[in-house]
Design a protein around this motif. Structure first.
Motif, PDB file in Angstrom:
ATOM      1  N   GLN A  47       0.818  -1.210   0.000  1.00  0.00           N
ATOM      2  CA  GLN A  47       0.000   0.000   0.000  1.00  0.00           C
ATOM      3  C   GLN A  47       0.854   1.264   0.000  1.00  0.00           C
ATOM      4  O   GLN A  47       0.390   2.317  -0.414  1.00  0.00           O
ATOM      5  CB  GLN A  47      -0.927   0.001   1.220  1.00  0.00           C
ATOM      6  CG  GLN A  47      -1.833  -1.216   1.288  1.00  0.00           C
ATOM      7  CD  GLN A  47      -2.778  -1.319   0.102  1.00  0.00           C
ATOM      8  OE1 GLN A  47      -3.523  -0.399  -0.161  1.00  0.00           O
ATOM      9  NE2 GLN A  47      -2.726  -2.425  -0.613  1.00  0.00           N
ATOM     10  N   GLN A  48       2.117   1.174   0.475  1.00  0.00           N
ATOM     11  CA  GLN A  48       3.041   2.314   0.464  1.00  0.00           C
ATOM     12  C   GLN A  48       4.218   1.967  -0.441  1.00  0.00           C
ATOM     13  O   GLN A  48       4.854   0.940  -0.266  1.00  0.00           O
ATOM     14  CB  GLN A  48       3.590   2.602   1.875  1.00  0.00           C
ATOM     15  CG  GLN A  48       2.523   2.745   2.945  1.00  0.00           C
ATOM     16  CD  GLN A  48       2.318   1.445   3.737  1.00  0.00           C
ATOM     17  OE1 GLN A  48       2.691   0.366   3.299  1.00  0.00           O
ATOM     18  NE2 GLN A  48       1.691   1.559   4.883  1.00  0.00           N
ATOM     19  N   CYS A  51       7.698   1.447   1.376  1.00  0.00           N
ATOM     20  CA  CYS A  51       7.591   0.610   2.574  1.00  0.00           C
ATOM     21  C   CYS A  51       8.847  -0.230   2.786  1.00  0.00           C
ATOM     22  O   CYS A  51       9.380  -0.822   1.848  1.00  0.00           O
ATOM     23  CB  CYS A  51       6.389  -0.312   2.422  1.00  0.00           C
ATOM     24  SG  CYS A  51       6.289  -1.556   3.697  1.00  0.00           S
ATOM     25  N   CYS A  58       4.274  -2.202   7.630  1.00  0.00           N
ATOM     26  CA  CYS A  58       3.928  -2.084   6.215  1.00  0.00           C
ATOM     27  C   CYS A  58       2.627  -2.845   5.987  1.00  0.00           C
ATOM     28  O   CYS A  58       2.357  -3.840   6.648  1.00  0.00           O
ATOM     29  CB  CYS A  58       5.013  -2.693   5.330  1.00  0.00           C
ATOM     30  SG  CYS A  58       6.549  -1.778   5.305  1.00  0.00           S
TER      31      CYS A  58
END
Length: 163
Positions: A47-48, A51, A58
């Motif tokens: 999602q990042q 991360c 994460c």
């Protein structure tokens, strides 16, 4: 006459014992294994973009599933470090098992697979130790695989670096 009859009965008995043993051996040992249906895991996406699991939690998700993963604090080589994960799965599914396989891209570092244990708060935890890379690399991947109570599997890859 009695002697010949006893010999025939003895041989018949032994043949029956061997036949029964052979049937039992075939039943328990010789049967072809039933094929196991192995579904491909659902691949979850980070999602990042930046991360790194050694710097904090994460998250990866897709298709209603979500895995939060964290290492450390810090990931030393040749010393134990903490692993923590939580998993939320689509409605009706519960995580039954979580395993983490530590790998390096294009470098064989041996088998570094750990099964996490669930605590009372539904946080999956474990302790791992990683080997030293003889090439001096520190870029690793944690491949986290969650198996649900329905048999469905979910997989996410989390990058991190060792100290």
């Amino acid at each position: 006459m009695k002697s010949a009859r006893l010999k025939i009965m003895a041989w018949t008995g032994w043949l029956l014992v061997l036949l029964a043993g052979g049937l039992l051996a075939y039943h328990y040992l010789g049967r072809p294994a039933q094929p196991v249906l192995q579904l491909q895991p659902v691949e979850l996406q980070l999602q990042q973009a930046d991360c790194r699991a050694d710097r904090g939690s994460c998250t990866a998700g897709a298709e209603g599933a979500r895995i939060n993963f964290e290492l450390g604090p810090g990931v030393p080589v040749m010393r134990p470090f903490a692993i923590r994960a939580t998993a939320s799965l689509p409605a009706g599914e519960q995580p039954q098992q979580i395993e983490v396989d530590f790998r390096m891209v294009d470098m064989d570092m041996g088998r570094n697979r750990y099964r996490l244990m669930r605590d009372a708060d539904h946080v999956w935890q474990g302790v791992a130790t990683l080997p030293v890379c003889t090439m001096g690399r520190s870029d690793w991947q944690a491949v986290v695989e969650v198996e649900s109570d329905s048999g469905r599997r979910y997989r996410a890859v989390f990058p991190f670096e060792t100290e």
